[in-house]
Motif scaffolding. Structure first.
Motif, PDB file in Angstrom:
ATOM      1  N   THR A  92       0.794  -1.314  -0.068  1.00 47.67           N
ATOM      2  CA  THR A  92      -0.053   0.007  -0.136  1.00 47.67           C
ATOM      3  C   THR A  92       0.974   1.315  -0.011  1.00 47.67           C
ATOM      4  N   GLN A  93       1.987   1.302   0.649  1.00 47.69           N
ATOM      5  CA  GLN A  93       2.968   2.205   0.772  1.00 47.69           C
ATOM      6  C   GLN A  93       3.736   2.411  -0.432  1.00 47.69           C
ATOM      7  N   SER A  94       4.330   3.744  -0.657  1.00 50.27           N
ATOM      8  CA  SER A  94       5.406   3.943  -1.706  1.00 50.27           C
ATOM      9  C   SER A  94       6.659   4.247  -1.013  1.00 50.27           C
ATOM     10  N   ARG A  95       7.696   4.199  -1.754  1.00 53.93           N
ATOM     11  CA  ARG A  95       9.004   4.578  -1.203  1.00 53.93           C
ATOM     12  C   ARG A  95       9.773   5.400  -2.158  1.00 53.93           C
ATOM     13  N   ILE A  96      10.659   6.487  -1.736  1.00 52.31           N
ATOM     14  CA  ILE A  96      11.494   7.048  -2.393  1.00 52.31           C
ATOM     15  C   ILE A  96      12.954   7.397  -1.649  1.00 52.31           C
ATOM     16  N   ALA A  97      13.843   7.297  -2.770  1.00 54.16           N
ATOM     17  CA  ALA A  97      15.056   7.453  -2.296  1.00 54.16           C
ATOM     18  C   ALA A  97      15.838   8.842  -1.839  1.00 54.16           C
ATOM     19  N   LEU A  98      16.255   9.101  -0.682  1.00 52.07           N
ATOM     20  CA  LEU A  98      16.772  10.227  -0.445  1.00 52.07           C
ATOM     21  C   LEU A  98      18.443  10.184  -0.534  1.00 52.07           C
ATOM     22  N   THR A  99      18.837  10.576  -1.820  1.00 49.46           N
ATOM     23  CA  THR A  99      20.469  10.442  -2.108  1.00 49.46           C
ATOM     24  C   THR A  99      21.054  11.375  -1.374  1.00 49.46           C
ATOM     25  N   PRO A 142      34.619  12.028  -1.894  1.00 47.35           N
ATOM     26  CA  PRO A 142      34.145  13.120  -2.448  1.00 47.35           C
ATOM     27  C   PRO A 142      33.278  12.742  -3.575  1.00 47.35           C
ATOM     28  N   GLY A 143      31.988  13.031  -3.930  1.00 43.10           N
ATOM     29  CA  GLY A 143      31.287  12.610  -4.974  1.00 43.10           C
ATOM     30  C   GLY A 143      30.536  11.468  -4.992  1.00 43.10           C
ATOM     31  N   THR A 144      30.804  10.533  -3.927  1.00 44.39           N
ATOM     32  CA  THR A 144      30.017   9.624  -3.604  1.00 44.39           C
ATOM     33  C   THR A 144      29.092   9.763  -2.622  1.00 44.39           C
ATOM     34  N   ALA A 145      27.825   8.772  -2.752  1.00 48.68           N
ATOM     35  CA  ALA A 145      26.554   8.984  -1.948  1.00 48.68           C
ATOM     36  C   ALA A 145      26.137   7.896  -0.974  1.00 48.68           C
ATOM     37  N   ALA A 146      25.135   8.167  -0.178  1.00 52.14           N
ATOM     38  CA  ALA A 146      24.518   7.354   0.795  1.00 52.14           C
ATOM     39  C   ALA A 146      23.012   7.651   0.475  1.00 52.14           C
ATOM     40  N   THR A 147      22.231   6.558   1.007  1.00 52.50           N
ATOM     41  CA  THR A 147      20.796   6.616   0.468  1.00 52.50           C
ATOM     42  C   THR A 147      20.124   6.287   1.854  1.00 52.50           C
ATOM     43  N   SER A 148      19.043   7.270   2.152  1.00 46.65           N
ATOM     44  CA  SER A 148      18.105   6.885   2.935  1.00 46.65           C
ATOM     45  C   SER A 148      16.716   6.773   2.476  1.00 46.65           C
ATOM     46  N   TYR A 149      15.880   5.946   2.627  1.00 47.57           N
ATOM     47  CA  TYR A 149      14.630   5.750   2.221  1.00 47.57           C
ATOM     48  C   TYR A 149      13.307   6.305   3.132  1.00 47.57           C
ATOM     49  N   LEU A 150      12.640   6.961   2.381  1.00 47.04           N
ATOM     50  CA  LEU A 150      11.346   7.637   2.761  1.00 47.04           C
ATOM     51  C   LEU A 150      10.251   6.807   2.347  1.00 47.04           C
ATOM     52  N   THR A 151       9.545   6.428   3.465  1.00 45.52           N
ATOM     53  CA  THR A 151       8.159   5.764   3.020  1.00 45.52           C
ATOM     54  C   THR A 151       7.057   6.304   3.355  1.00 45.52           C
ATOM     55  N   TYR A 152       5.945   6.301   2.378  1.00 44.83           N
ATOM     56  CA  TYR A 152       4.918   7.190   2.699  1.00 44.83           C
ATOM     57  C   TYR A 152       3.773   6.460   2.128  1.00 44.83           C
ATOM     58  N   LEU A 153       2.430   6.818   2.894  1.00 42.49           N
ATOM     59  CA  LEU A 153       1.446   6.321   2.650  1.00 42.49           C
ATOM     60  C   LEU A 153       0.285   7.274   1.794  1.00 42.49           C
ATOM     61  N   PRO A 154       0.468   6.904   0.403  1.00 39.79           N
ATOM     62  CA  PRO A 154      -0.396   7.837  -0.446  1.00 39.79           C
ATOM     63  C   PRO A 154      -1.765   7.369  -0.469  1.00 39.79           C
ATOM     64  N   THR A 155      -2.815   8.390  -0.795  1.00 44.39           N
ATOM     65  CA  THR A 155      -4.070   8.282  -0.640  1.00 44.39           C
ATOM     66  C   THR A 155      -4.805   9.012  -2.223  1.00 44.39           C
ATOM     67  N   GLY A 200      13.882   6.114   6.975  1.00 49.89           N
ATOM     68  CA  GLY A 200      15.155   5.181   7.323  1.00 49.89           C
ATOM     69  C   GLY A 200      16.593   5.922   7.512  1.00 49.89           C
ATOM     70  N   SER A 201      17.245   4.873   8.098  1.00 49.43           N
ATOM     71  CA  SER A 201      18.791   5.656   8.659  1.00 49.43           C
ATOM     72  C   SER A 201      19.365   5.480   7.024  1.00 49.43           C
ATOM     73  N   ALA A 202      20.643   6.301   7.283  1.00 42.17           N
ATOM     74  CA  ALA A 202      21.384   6.506   5.957  1.00 42.17           C
ATOM     75  C   ALA A 202      22.260   5.059   5.700  1.00 42.17           C
ATOM     76  N   VAL A 203      22.216   4.459   4.544  1.00 38.26           N
ATOM     77  CA  VAL A 203      23.003   3.162   4.329  1.00 38.26           C
ATOM     78  C   VAL A 203      23.698   3.288   2.944  1.00 38.26           C
ATOM     79  N   SER A 204      24.600   2.552   2.595  1.00 36.06           N
ATOM     80  CA  SER A 204      25.503   2.468   1.332  1.00 36.06           C
ATOM     81  C   SER A 204      24.301   2.301   0.117  1.00 36.06           C
ATOM     82  N   GLN A 205      24.891   2.905  -0.917  1.00 40.97           N
ATOM     83  CA  GLN A 205      23.849   2.912  -2.051  1.00 40.97           C
ATOM     84  C   GLN A 205      23.756   1.510  -2.455  1.00 40.97           C
ATOM     85  N   GLY A 206      22.775   1.048  -2.925  1.00 42.29           N
ATOM     86  CA  GLY A 206      22.587  -0.260  -3.289  1.00 42.29           C
ATOM     87  C   GLY A 206      22.094  -1.253  -2.273  1.00 42.29           C
ATOM     88  N   ASN A 207      22.024  -0.654  -1.148  1.00 42.10           N
ATOM     89  CA  ASN A 207      21.676  -1.543   0.187  1.00 42.10           C
ATOM     90  C   ASN A 207      20.046  -1.283   0.395  1.00 42.10           C
TER      91      ASN A 207
END
Length: 207
Positions: A92-99, A142-155, A200-207
């Motif tokens: 039901t939820q959707s998710r986007i990556a915060l890079t 420098p130039g590399t990134a981590a990801t945190s995922y934002l989960t949200y409940l659309p309607t 969610g917490s920050a994780v390495s990209q691809g996780n």
């Protein structure tokens, strides 16, 4: 959605968001609020959103493992945030990556949860709760990134909450960065114990 519509969070944006944070609202969503799919935010670390968006550290902790050692990387202070498209989901939820990219010139460590606030078209701010994800050190060159995922409940319900903006403060910084929210209405559950919208917490990209 246009990616990375960054309206960089200046002191004025932070101040406005902080002032708006004094208002509060009960659980909304025309009965859809009962669709609580999120973690128990009462047992997770306190939400970083409110503190981060009023000038305090955006992360859950300012320390890094091994930081007492000689030459250990410091916490990332120059971090550029970008927002991804909604990821495929069978829930039901959707998710986007915060890079979160290290935009500095030296190696650093990103650790913890970003502060995340949704701003409603009605002026209501909602500082999102955190998951109980493990907090890990993410070394970034420098130039590399981590990801945190934002989960949200659309309607699509007529009484759904209309969101106007998304504010993100990278962990252990006070650099709030603002984005336009173009993903439609969400179920407002700012008073729920297990909300369907969280970060969610920050994780390495691809996780």
């Amino acid at each position: 959605m246009r990616d990375n519509m960054v309206l960089r969070g200046s002191a004025a944006i932070v101040a406005v968001a902080a002032v708006a944070a004094v208002s509060a609202c009960g659980t909304g969503g025309s009965g859809a609020a009962g669709q609580t799919h999120g973690p128990d935010t009462t047992s997770a670390a306190p939400s970083s959103g409110a503190d981060a968006l009023t000038g305090k550290s955006g992360g859950s902790t300012a320390g890094t493992s091994g930081s007492s050692g000689t030459g250990a990387a410091e916490n990332c202070q120059k971090v550029t945030v970008s927002i991804g498209e909604p990821l495929p989901s069978d829930k039901t939820q959707s998710r986007i990556a915060l890079t979160m990219m290290n935009s500095g010139t030296t190696d650093c460590v990103l650790r913890g949860f970003p502060g995340v606030r949704l701003g409603g078209k009605d002026g209501l701010p909602w500082d999102l709760g955190r998951t109980d994800d493990a907090v890990v050190d993410v070394p970034l060159a420098p130039g590399t990134a981590a990801t945190s995922y934002l989960t949200y409940l659309p309607t699509t319900d007529a009484s759904g909450w209309e969101v106007a903006s998304l504010l993100v403060t990278p962990p252990n910084t006070t650099d709030t960065q603002a984005f336009e929210w173009t993903l439609g209405k969400v179920v407002l559950q700012d008073g729920a114990t297990h909300p369907g919208t969280y970060v969610g917490s920050a994780v390495s990209q691809g996780n």
